[in-house]
Scaffold this motif. Sequence first.
Motif, PDB file in Angstrom:
ATOM      1  N   ASP A 115       1.479  20.390 -14.069  1.00 37.59           N
ATOM      2  CA  ASP A 115       2.751  21.094 -13.935  1.00 37.59           C
ATOM      3  C   ASP A 115       3.482  21.161 -15.270  1.00 37.59           C
ATOM      4  OD1 ASP A 115       4.775  22.293 -12.056  1.00 37.59           O
ATOM      5  OD2 ASP A 115       5.987  20.655 -12.864  1.00 37.59           O
ATOM      6  N   ASP A 116       3.411  20.106 -16.053  1.00 40.59           N
ATOM      7  CA  ASP A 116       4.029  20.121 -17.384  1.00 40.59           C
ATOM      8  C   ASP A 116       3.389  21.195 -18.265  1.00 40.59           C
ATOM      9  OD1 ASP A 116       5.785  18.115 -16.741  1.00 40.59           O
ATOM     10  OD2 ASP A 116       4.646  16.511 -17.730  1.00 40.59           O
ATOM     11  N   LEU A 117       2.064  21.335 -18.185  1.00 40.58           N
ATOM     12  CA  LEU A 117       1.381  22.358 -18.982  1.00 40.58           C
ATOM     13  C   LEU A 117       1.800  23.761 -18.539  1.00 40.58           C
ATOM     14  CD1 LEU A 117      -2.234  20.859 -19.225  1.00 40.58           C
ATOM     15  CD2 LEU A 117      -0.535  21.011 -21.055  1.00 40.58           C
ATOM     16  N   VAL A 118       2.011  23.926 -17.241  1.00 39.56           N
ATOM     17  CA  VAL A 118       2.482  25.223 -16.734  1.00 39.56           C
ATOM     18  C   VAL A 118       3.886  25.504 -17.255  1.00 39.56           C
ATOM     19  CG1 VAL A 118       3.153  26.505 -14.668  1.00 39.56           C
ATOM     20  CG2 VAL A 118       1.012  25.204 -14.685  1.00 39.56           C
ATOM     21  N   ARG A 119       4.763  24.505 -17.193  1.00 40.55           N
ATOM     22  CA  ARG A 119       6.139  24.685 -17.652  1.00 40.55           C
ATOM     23  C   ARG A 119       6.208  24.938 -19.160  1.00 40.55           C
ATOM     24  NH1 ARG A 119       9.813  23.120 -13.651  1.00 40.55           N
ATOM     25  NH2 ARG A 119       8.822  22.083 -11.862  1.00 40.55           N
ATOM     26  N   GLU A 120       5.251  24.380 -19.893  1.00 39.54           N
ATOM     27  CA  GLU A 120       5.205  24.606 -21.339  1.00 39.54           C
ATOM     28  C   GLU A 120       4.586  25.956 -21.698  1.00 39.54           C
ATOM     29  OE1 GLU A 120       3.027  21.318 -22.880  1.00 39.54           O
ATOM     30  OE2 GLU A 120       4.488  19.814 -22.212  1.00 39.54           O
ATOM     31  N   GLY A 121       4.028  26.657 -20.733  1.00 38.59           N
ATOM     32  CA  GLY A 121       3.427  27.956 -20.993  1.00 38.59           C
ATOM     33  C   GLY A 121       1.989  27.903 -21.484  1.00 38.59           C
ATOM     34  N   LYS A 122       1.389  26.723 -21.498  1.00 40.34           N
ATOM     35  CA  LYS A 122       0.009  26.603 -21.963  1.00 40.34           C
ATOM     36  C   LYS A 122      -0.992  26.912 -20.857  1.00 40.34           C
ATOM     37  CE  LYS A 122       1.205  23.179 -25.469  1.00 40.34           C
ATOM     38  NZ  LYS A 122       1.059  21.769 -25.932  1.00 40.34           N
ATOM     39  N   VAL A 123      -0.546  26.841 -19.614  1.00 42.25           N
ATOM     40  CA  VAL A 123      -1.378  27.135 -18.443  1.00 42.25           C
ATOM     41  C   VAL A 123      -0.564  28.017 -17.511  1.00 42.25           C
ATOM     42  CG1 VAL A 123      -2.412  26.125 -16.362  1.00 42.25           C
ATOM     43  CG2 VAL A 123      -2.762  25.024 -18.587  1.00 42.25           C
ATOM     44  N   ARG A 124      -1.221  29.011 -16.914  1.00 44.65           N
ATOM     45  CA  ARG A 124      -0.522  29.902 -15.986  1.00 44.65           C
ATOM     46  C   ARG A 124      -0.701  29.467 -14.530  1.00 44.65           C
ATOM     47  NH1 ARG A 124       1.516  31.258 -20.347  1.00 44.65           N
ATOM     48  NH2 ARG A 124       1.414  33.377 -21.224  1.00 44.65           N
ATOM     49  N   GLN A 141       6.077  21.526  -7.613  1.00 47.77           N
ATOM     50  CA  GLN A 141       5.195  21.650  -8.773  1.00 47.77           C
ATOM     51  C   GLN A 141       4.256  22.842  -8.610  1.00 47.77           C
ATOM     52  OE1 GLN A 141       3.356  17.772  -8.712  1.00 47.77           O
ATOM     53  NE2 GLN A 141       4.953  16.862  -9.973  1.00 47.77           N
ATOM     54  N   ALA A 142       3.545  23.157  -9.668  1.00 48.05           N
ATOM     55  CA  ALA A 142       2.587  24.260  -9.619  1.00 48.05           C
ATOM     56  C   ALA A 142       1.552  23.988  -8.537  1.00 48.05           C
ATOM     57  CB  ALA A 142       1.896  24.418 -10.976  1.00 48.05           C
ATOM     58  N   PRO A 143       1.355  24.923  -7.604  1.00 48.22           N
ATOM     59  CA  PRO A 143       0.403  24.696  -6.511  1.00 48.22           C
ATOM     60  C   PRO A 143      -1.038  24.871  -6.967  1.00 48.22           C
ATOM     61  CG  PRO A 143       1.283  26.905  -6.359  1.00 48.22           C
ATOM     62  CD  PRO A 143       2.013  26.234  -7.505  1.00 48.22           C
ATOM     63  N   VAL A 144      -1.957  24.463  -6.116  1.00 51.17           N
ATOM     64  CA  VAL A 144      -3.375  24.707  -6.343  1.00 51.17           C
ATOM     65  C   VAL A 144      -3.656  26.132  -5.870  1.00 51.17           C
ATOM     66  CG1 VAL A 144      -5.736  23.969  -5.861  1.00 51.17           C
ATOM     67  CG2 VAL A 144      -3.893  22.270  -5.959  1.00 51.17           C
ATOM     68  N   VAL A 192      -4.074  16.588 -21.226  1.00 51.66           N
ATOM     69  CA  VAL A 192      -3.345  17.208 -22.331  1.00 51.66           C
ATOM     70  C   VAL A 192      -4.265  17.394 -23.539  1.00 51.66           C
ATOM     71  CG1 VAL A 192      -1.446  16.914 -23.964  1.00 51.66           C
ATOM     72  CG2 VAL A 192      -1.119  16.368 -21.543  1.00 51.66           C
ATOM     73  N   SER A 193      -5.066  16.367 -23.845  1.00 52.01           N
ATOM     74  CA  SER A 193      -5.976  16.459 -24.983  1.00 52.01           C
ATOM     75  C   SER A 193      -7.018  17.546 -24.757  1.00 52.01           C
ATOM     76  CB  SER A 193      -6.671  15.107 -25.200  1.00 52.01           C
ATOM     77  OG  SER A 193      -7.597  15.182 -26.268  1.00 52.01           O
ATOM     78  N   ALA A 194      -7.606  17.587 -23.555  1.00 54.68           N
ATOM     79  CA  ALA A 194      -8.633  18.593 -23.262  1.00 54.68           C
ATOM     80  C   ALA A 194      -8.058  19.997 -23.341  1.00 54.68           C
ATOM     81  CB  ALA A 194      -9.225  18.343 -21.876  1.00 54.68           C
ATOM     82  N   CYS A 195      -6.837  20.173 -22.871  1.00 50.29           N
ATOM     83  CA  CYS A 195      -6.206  21.489 -22.912  1.00 50.29           C
ATOM     84  C   CYS A 195      -5.994  21.948 -24.356  1.00 50.29           C
ATOM     85  CB  CYS A 195      -4.878  21.462 -22.162  1.00 50.29           C
ATOM     86  SG  CYS A 195      -4.061  23.070 -22.067  1.00 50.29           S
ATOM     87  N   GLU A 196      -5.477  21.067 -25.191  1.00 49.51           N
ATOM     88  CA  GLU A 196      -5.248  21.430 -26.590  1.00 49.51           C
ATOM     89  C   GLU A 196      -6.558  21.814 -27.283  1.00 49.51           C
ATOM     90  OE1 GLU A 196      -2.465  21.880 -27.916  1.00 49.51           O
ATOM     91  OE2 GLU A 196      -1.002  20.779 -26.724  1.00 49.51           O
TER      92      GLU A 196
END
Length: 361
Positions: A146-155, A179-182, A109-113
Amino acid sequence: MPLDHYVSLGRSGLRVSPLCLGAMTFGEDWGWGASVADSEAMIDRFLARGGNFIDTANIYTKGHSEKIIGDHLGRHPAKRDRVVIATKFFSNLYSGDPNGGGASRKAIVSACEQSLRRLQTGYVDLYWMHSWDASTPIDETLRALDDLVREGKVRYVGFSDTPAWKCAEAQVLARFLGQAPVTAIQVEYSLLERTIEGELVPMAREHGMGITPWSPLKSGVLTGKYRREEHGRHQAGRGEWATRALDERAYAVIDLLGELARELGTTVSRVALAWVMGRPGVSSTILGARTVAQLEDNLGAADVTLTPAQAGRLEALTVPKLDFPHDFVANNASFFQGGTTIDGRPAAPWPLAPKGDDDRW
């Protein structure tokens, strides 16, 4: 395949150019690489030719690579939305901080932000795990992604430099949990590095993951600039990354690439890239360049088509030594399968050749 003939990335609806602009060379912070101006010029030329896929990482040139992309594209919504931007987490930018890197929820989460701030965008199109974190349970990593995908921060989600068995475990777990697949794997692949054909390639094809090779020119070894008669006197920009790969086998491949380049009226690097682009399961091949001229040469690979005979000559020189049980099973196919044939060849598991018209991926 022209640069603007887009392909689906794995079993997804994400459409990317068959060549991807690698941004590891963006910035001169590591003592080699492209200036900001040259990096921006390469981005512009790549997009003008029809490319739409750019790959970077939080660690590349200490974050400067992401910032260059952000300054040039991220702050301009009209430009940014036309591009598929991929970046990576895992590397630790903070010496002494045990949570500064890795694949834990806190680190991801920190790295993504931080990457979003440097890229000056609200979302990352493809977020790679740069390497497998053996100290973090894979289900924790998948839940965070998967949480980042659901939040719209990752596609979309991808794995880089991760063993096949771990990729397969993650994919099955993600599907089971909804969850979001690989979507794709990023792996080293070139005429001088083919060991992924043992496990990673068949795994990716079976699980619907696109393959995005990195270092398809083996750190510049397969560009044609290295000659046998100059061995020991080469001054490679990346030091041992290139020079340690220069042996008799490499020179034999370089010689044949030169011969084929003359037959086709093209360059050595384009022939080497065309071979990688034509391999089973490959979606988009990552290019690294430090100048616009280098990029232009590499982009020409999209216009090169090798005949089966030409590709076969290259492959005969570079047959990989695969781990057990590949050779054992192949050498004993008749014993195991009773001499039967399927699709005109001896029945055996793990075919490395294209599956044919019924190839789903």
